[in-house]
Design a protein around this motif. Structure first.
Motif, PDB file in Angstrom:
ATOM      1  N   LEU A 106       1.223  -1.082   0.293  1.00  0.00           N
ATOM      2  CA  LEU A 106      -0.081  -0.012  -0.141  1.00  0.00           C
ATOM      3  C   LEU A 106       0.276   0.856  -0.279  1.00  0.00           C
ATOM      4  O   LEU A 106       0.503   2.415  -0.621  1.00  0.00           O
ATOM      5  N   LEU A 107       1.588   1.414   0.817  1.00  0.00           N
ATOM      6  CA  LEU A 107       2.677   2.091   0.976  1.00  0.00           C
ATOM      7  C   LEU A 107       3.829   2.759  -0.253  1.00  0.00           C
ATOM      8  O   LEU A 107       3.876   4.460  -1.142  1.00  0.00           O
ATOM      9  N   ALA A 108       3.605   1.456  -0.888  1.00  0.00           N
ATOM     10  CA  ALA A 108       4.617   1.840  -2.116  1.00  0.00           C
ATOM     11  C   ALA A 108       4.000   2.022  -3.596  1.00  0.00           C
ATOM     12  O   ALA A 108       4.479   2.813  -4.217  1.00  0.00           O
ATOM     13  N   SER A 109       2.790   2.315  -3.477  1.00  0.00           N
ATOM     14  CA  SER A 109       1.518   2.451  -4.531  1.00  0.00           C
ATOM     15  C   SER A 109       1.004   3.900  -4.595  1.00  0.00           C
ATOM     16  O   SER A 109       0.590   4.463  -5.183  1.00  0.00           O
ATOM     17  N   ILE A 110       1.761   4.510  -3.395  1.00  0.00           N
ATOM     18  CA  ILE A 110       1.955   5.797  -3.460  1.00  0.00           C
ATOM     19  C   ILE A 110       2.138   6.762  -3.499  1.00  0.00           C
ATOM     20  O   ILE A 110       3.650   6.493  -2.769  1.00  0.00           O
ATOM     21  N   PRO A 111       2.695   7.746  -3.941  1.00  0.00           N
ATOM     22  CA  PRO A 111       3.433   8.916  -4.392  1.00  0.00           C
ATOM     23  C   PRO A 111       3.834   9.568  -2.990  1.00  0.00           C
ATOM     24  O   PRO A 111       2.902   9.874  -1.970  1.00  0.00           O
ATOM     25  N   ASP A 112       5.474   9.815  -2.791  1.00  0.00           N
ATOM     26  CA  ASP A 112       5.664  10.605  -1.591  1.00  0.00           C
ATOM     27  C   ASP A 112       6.311  12.384  -2.235  1.00  0.00           C
ATOM     28  O   ASP A 112       7.021  11.962  -2.385  1.00  0.00           O
ATOM     29  N   LEU A 113       5.170  12.892  -1.637  1.00  0.00           N
ATOM     30  CA  LEU A 113       5.569  14.376  -2.259  1.00  0.00           C
ATOM     31  C   LEU A 113       6.790  14.766  -1.244  1.00  0.00           C
ATOM     32  O   LEU A 113       6.936  16.497  -2.042  1.00  0.00           O
ATOM     33  N   ARG A 114       6.690  14.675  -0.537  1.00  0.00           N
ATOM     34  CA  ARG A 114       8.436  15.036   0.004  1.00  0.00           C
ATOM     35  C   ARG A 114       9.268  14.596  -0.697  1.00  0.00           C
ATOM     36  O   ARG A 114      10.590  15.532  -0.630  1.00  0.00           O
ATOM     37  N   ASP A 115      10.568  13.530  -1.633  1.00  0.00           N
ATOM     38  CA  ASP A 115      10.658  13.890  -2.220  1.00  0.00           C
ATOM     39  C   ASP A 115      10.691  13.819  -3.977  1.00  0.00           C
ATOM     40  O   ASP A 115       9.496  14.144  -4.409  1.00  0.00           O
ATOM     41  N   ASP A 116      11.525  14.546  -4.841  1.00  0.00           N
ATOM     42  CA  ASP A 116      11.994  15.976  -5.241  1.00  0.00           C
ATOM     43  C   ASP A 116      12.110  14.750  -6.122  1.00  0.00           C
ATOM     44  O   ASP A 116      12.442  14.496  -8.088  1.00  0.00           O
ATOM     45  N   THR A 117      12.398  13.247  -6.586  1.00  0.00           N
ATOM     46  CA  THR A 117      12.988  12.761  -7.020  1.00  0.00           C
ATOM     47  C   THR A 117      11.862  11.560  -7.755  1.00  0.00           C
ATOM     48  O   THR A 117      10.760  12.282  -7.192  1.00  0.00           O
ATOM     49  N   HIS A 118      12.082  11.139  -8.915  1.00  0.00           N
ATOM     50  CA  HIS A 118      10.791  11.072  -9.719  1.00  0.00           C
ATOM     51  C   HIS A 118      11.018   9.426  -9.224  1.00  0.00           C
ATOM     52  O   HIS A 118      11.959   8.706  -9.801  1.00  0.00           O
ATOM     53  N   HIS A 119      10.613   8.374  -9.077  1.00  0.00           N
ATOM     54  CA  HIS A 119      10.307   7.364  -8.848  1.00  0.00           C
ATOM     55  C   HIS A 119       8.638   6.844  -9.105  1.00  0.00           C
ATOM     56  O   HIS A 119       7.865   7.068  -9.099  1.00  0.00           O
ATOM     57  N   ARG A 120       8.601   5.511 -10.265  1.00  0.00           N
ATOM     58  CA  ARG A 120       7.480   4.710 -10.527  1.00  0.00           C
ATOM     59  C   ARG A 120       7.073   3.987  -9.532  1.00  0.00           C
ATOM     60  O   ARG A 120       7.884   3.189  -8.370  1.00  0.00           O
ATOM     61  N   LEU A 121       5.550   4.800  -9.195  1.00  0.00           N
ATOM     62  CA  LEU A 121       5.117   3.753  -8.331  1.00  0.00           C
ATOM     63  C   LEU A 121       4.940   2.267  -8.564  1.00  0.00           C
ATOM     64  O   LEU A 121       4.993   1.623  -9.582  1.00  0.00           O
ATOM     65  N   THR A 122       5.122   1.576  -7.752  1.00  0.00           N
ATOM     66  CA  THR A 122       4.449  -0.133  -7.438  1.00  0.00           C
ATOM     67  C   THR A 122       3.528  -0.507  -7.104  1.00  0.00           C
ATOM     68  O   THR A 122       2.911  -0.357  -5.827  1.00  0.00           O
ATOM     69  N   PRO A 123       2.142  -1.206  -7.885  1.00  0.00           N
ATOM     70  CA  PRO A 123       1.221  -1.802  -7.887  1.00  0.00           C
ATOM     71  C   PRO A 123       0.519  -3.044  -6.854  1.00  0.00           C
ATOM     72  O   PRO A 123       2.083  -3.619  -7.331  1.00  0.00           O
ATOM     73  N   ILE A 124       0.613  -3.033  -6.225  1.00  0.00           N
ATOM     74  CA  ILE A 124       0.142  -4.954  -5.596  1.00  0.00           C
ATOM     75  C   ILE A 124      -0.683  -5.528  -6.987  1.00  0.00           C
ATOM     76  O   ILE A 124      -1.243  -5.167  -7.547  1.00  0.00           O
ATOM     77  N   PRO A 125       0.600  -6.596  -7.421  1.00  0.00           N
ATOM     78  CA  PRO A 125      -0.767  -7.225  -8.424  1.00  0.00           C
ATOM     79  C   PRO A 125      -1.388  -7.819  -7.482  1.00  0.00           C
ATOM     80  O   PRO A 125      -1.751  -8.489  -7.019  1.00  0.00           O
TER      81      PRO A 125
END
Length: 338
Positions: free
Chosen positions: A255-274
């Protein structure tokens, strides 16, 4: 430690349909203390809302509580008859529903809907109930409170309708407020206003709150403790800061990996739960998350894990916390050799 305001033990609720028994809630237990905000989070269909509907006696005709107890100030809510529950609802326990437009009566003014709630539970005159309604509208920051009592629900915006729902819920100074996805239908700005208002009112009035949501961001900003539900069960529970700092169940991590972290300036691809949530007509024998879990073992499919201690007041329902289980970084990280 003080006695819990609400103590739920082994709550199980099923819906009996033409296709069979849907086991919507399975053995849910938790405690809630006076003045505490408990968040319940999980995907749609995880059993969050049905858990609280069961406590309030608001299940559809096909639904039935089949096991468990729910002690509210020593009285088991699950054994009360409809008259006893009706006396509690709106008085000691209030609920805010997801969509205020469908929860409010379109044929009555909003003021009348607040007033009738007060008259239902308090021995006061109509003029006193009206004065209380104005006071409540001012409390939830509805402008021109006395004038707006005469308005109908369709004359309010979504955010203002939700404020009316909060006013109705607070009309009789409840000891417990259940908020079921109270910001789902609102835009982000109004969501923040409503959540800030709820937290402010909870602090001012000292009531306990159960906040049901699918949004972990809402939980992080608002709750003191959190239950993470999946497949009708509690997968993880603990203080909000502890759980966010050390999520100890693969589902919570997902759940945590599937939401964006707006505190982080870098771009990370979100990871959905399969994968998809389990079919509750035929719930799995083992861990309900096992088919979607990257760390699943044979034991995960064979038997349901208990809730293991994962930290201070923090528990997780995962076989990886068994003393003989493999060490997995990020879940049993404290057990991984340096």
């Amino acid at each position: 430690m003080s006695t819990p305001l609400l103590s739920v033990t082994n709550l199980s609720t099923s819906f009996f349909t033409s296709r069979g028994e849907v086991k919507a809630v399975r053995g849910v237990s938790f405690e809630l203390r006076a003045g505490e905000i408990l968040g319940i989070v999980g995907e749609s269909g995880s059993g969050k809302s049905i858990t609280c509907m069961s406590l309030m006696g608001l299940l559809r005709s096909s639904g039935r509580v089949i096991d468990g107890s729910a002690l509210f100030e020593g009285r088991d809510l699950l054994t009360l008859d409809e008259d006893e529950l009706s006396a509690l609802r709106g008085n000691d326990i209030s609920m805010i529903f997801q969509d205020p437009m469908t929860s409010l009566n379109p044929t009555l003014t909003v003021g009348e809907q607040v007033i009738e709630t007060i008259l239902r539970h308090r021995k006061v005159s109509r003029s006193e109930a009206r004065a209380r309604a104005i006071e409540l509208f001012e409390l939830v920051r509805i402008p021109s409170a006395a004038k707006r009592l005469r308005s109908y629900p369709h004359e309010f915006s979504g955010g203002m309708r939700q404020r009316v729902m909060i006013a109705i819920a607070l009309a009789c100074d409840p000891k417990l407020l259940i908020a079921d996805e109270p910001t789902t239908a609102l835009d982000v700005t109004i969501q923040r206003q409503i959540l800030a208002l709820l937290k402010e009112l909870q602090g001012r009035l000292g009531m306990a709150v159960i906040l049901i949501t699918h949004d972990l961001g809402v939980i992080a900003e608002t709750a003191d403790r959190v239950l993470v539900m999946y497949g009708g069960m509690v997968m993880e529970e603990g203080p909000v800061r502890e759980l966010f700092a050390r999520p100890s169940h693969p589902y919570t991590q997902g759940l945590l990996a599937s939401i964006p972290d707006l505190r982080d300036d870098t771009h990370h691809r979100l990871t959905p739960i399969p994968g998809s949530p389990p079919d509750m007509l035929r719930p799995p024998k083992g861990c309900p998350f096992a088919p979607r879990c990257a760390h699943a073992m044979a034991q995960c499919n064979a038997a349901l894990p208990p809730l293991y201690d994962a930290g201070p007041a923090h528990r997780a329902r995962c076989w990886l916390h068994h003393p003989e289980a493999p060490r997995v970084a990020g879940i049993t990280a404290e057990l991984v050799p340096a």
